[in-house]
Scaffold this motif. Sequence first.
Motif, PDB file in Angstrom:
ATOM      1  N   LYS A 149      76.812-100.861  70.325  1.00  0.00           N
ATOM      2  CA  LYS A 149      76.163 -99.601  69.989  1.00  0.00           C
ATOM      3  C   LYS A 149      76.644 -99.144  68.618  1.00  0.00           C
ATOM      4  O   LYS A 149      77.819 -99.291  68.284  1.00  0.00           O
ATOM      5  CB  LYS A 149      76.512 -98.534  71.031  1.00  0.00           C
ATOM      6  N   PRO A 150      75.760 -98.578  67.823  1.00  0.00           N
ATOM      7  CA  PRO A 150      76.189 -98.095  66.519  1.00  0.00           C
ATOM      8  C   PRO A 150      77.076 -96.866  66.670  1.00  0.00           C
ATOM      9  O   PRO A 150      77.033 -96.192  67.688  1.00  0.00           O
ATOM     10  CB  PRO A 150      74.874 -97.738  65.826  1.00  0.00           C
TER      11      PRO A 150
ATOM     12  N   LEU B 181      71.788 -95.519  62.459  1.00  0.00           N
ATOM     13  CA  LEU B 181      70.678 -95.615  63.409  1.00  0.00           C
ATOM     14  C   LEU B 181      70.356 -97.080  63.667  1.00  0.00           C
ATOM     15  O   LEU B 181      70.316 -97.881  62.736  1.00  0.00           O
ATOM     16  CB  LEU B 181      69.442 -94.896  62.862  1.00  0.00           C
ATOM     17  N   PRO B 182      70.107 -97.429  64.929  1.00  0.00           N
ATOM     18  CA  PRO B 182      69.884 -98.840  65.275  1.00  0.00           C
ATOM     19  C   PRO B 182      68.453 -99.314  65.101  1.00  0.00           C
ATOM     20  O   PRO B 182      67.964-100.122  65.878  1.00  0.00           O
ATOM     21  CB  PRO B 182      70.307 -98.885  66.742  1.00  0.00           C
ATOM     22  N   PHE B 183      67.750 -98.793  64.119  1.00  0.00           N
ATOM     23  CA  PHE B 183      66.380 -99.222  63.896  1.00  0.00           C
ATOM     24  C   PHE B 183      66.021 -99.110  62.425  1.00  0.00           C
ATOM     25  O   PHE B 183      66.792 -98.603  61.622  1.00  0.00           O
ATOM     26  CB  PHE B 183      65.382 -98.447  64.770  1.00  0.00           C
TER      27      PHE B 183
ATOM     28  N   MET C  44      59.224 -92.447  64.851  1.00  0.00           N
ATOM     29  CA  MET C  44      59.866 -91.572  65.830  1.00  0.00           C
ATOM     30  C   MET C  44      59.802 -90.110  65.401  1.00  0.00           C
ATOM     31  O   MET C  44      59.604 -89.225  66.233  1.00  0.00           O
ATOM     32  CB  MET C  44      61.305 -92.024  66.066  1.00  0.00           C
ATOM     33  N   VAL C  45      59.954 -89.850  64.111  1.00  0.00           N
ATOM     34  CA  VAL C  45      59.833 -88.482  63.600  1.00  0.00           C
ATOM     35  C   VAL C  45      58.419 -87.971  63.866  1.00  0.00           C
ATOM     36  O   VAL C  45      58.224 -86.866  64.375  1.00  0.00           O
ATOM     37  CB  VAL C  45      60.169 -88.409  62.092  1.00  0.00           C
ATOM     38  N   LYS C  46      57.435 -88.791  63.546  1.00  0.00           N
ATOM     39  CA  LYS C  46      56.031 -88.401  63.733  1.00  0.00           C
ATOM     40  C   LYS C  46      55.714 -88.131  65.197  1.00  0.00           C
ATOM     41  O   LYS C  46      54.967 -87.203  65.523  1.00  0.00           O
ATOM     42  CB  LYS C  46      55.109 -89.494  63.193  1.00  0.00           C
ATOM     43  N   ALA C  47      56.323 -88.924  66.100  1.00  0.00           N
ATOM     44  CA  ALA C  47      56.085 -88.764  67.537  1.00  0.00           C
ATOM     45  C   ALA C  47      56.935 -87.653  68.157  1.00  0.00           C
ATOM     46  O   ALA C  47      56.811 -87.372  69.345  1.00  0.00           O
ATOM     47  CB  ALA C  47      56.356 -90.087  68.251  1.00  0.00           C
ATOM     48  N   GLY C  48      57.810 -87.047  67.370  1.00  0.00           N
ATOM     49  CA  GLY C  48      58.669 -85.994  67.894  1.00  0.00           C
ATOM     50  C   GLY C  48      59.852 -86.517  68.699  1.00  0.00           C
ATOM     51  O   GLY C  48      60.482 -85.770  69.438  1.00  0.00           O
ATOM     52  N   LYS C  49      60.186 -87.800  68.537  1.00  0.00           N
ATOM     53  CA  LYS C  49      61.296 -88.404  69.276  1.00  0.00           C
ATOM     54  C   LYS C  49      62.595 -88.428  68.479  1.00  0.00           C
ATOM     55  O   LYS C  49      63.620 -88.866  68.976  1.00  0.00           O
ATOM     56  CB  LYS C  49      60.928 -89.829  69.704  1.00  0.00           C
ATOM     57  N   PHE C  50      62.542 -87.991  67.235  1.00  0.00           N
ATOM     58  CA  PHE C  50      63.724 -87.896  66.382  1.00  0.00           C
ATOM     59  C   PHE C  50      63.576 -86.611  65.577  1.00  0.00           C
ATOM     60  O   PHE C  50      62.456 -86.216  65.231  1.00  0.00           O
ATOM     61  CB  PHE C  50      63.809 -89.117  65.449  1.00  0.00           C
TER      62      PHE C  50
END
Length: 95
Positions: free
Chosen positions: A27-28, A50-52, A60-66
């Motif tokens: 894990k990072p 971040l691991p991606f 993820m930002v656009k989807a509201g997940k970050f």
Amino acid sequence: MSKLDQKLQPVRAGVQSPTPPIAQIAKPTYGALPATGYVREAKLIGEEILPFSRAQLWKMVKAGKFPAPVKFSPQVTAWKVELVREWLDARGVQQ
């Protein structure tokens, strides 16, 4: 079982999956993050906090997940460190 499967069975038995199980992936950590303030994309992705990838970050930002970044100017975008730390904590990332 087909003849081909019978021939390949000993070969397949010795082959390991190319991808290790999730539990074995390191894990990072986010010790490189400052305690407070803002952090730019290059530090989040470049220092492997971040691991991606960059593309995945923006998806993820656009989807509201970050957490969404703050736009300081047309050329400067940064994330609030406290929000990034909260996001990492919620996912069990080590400090």
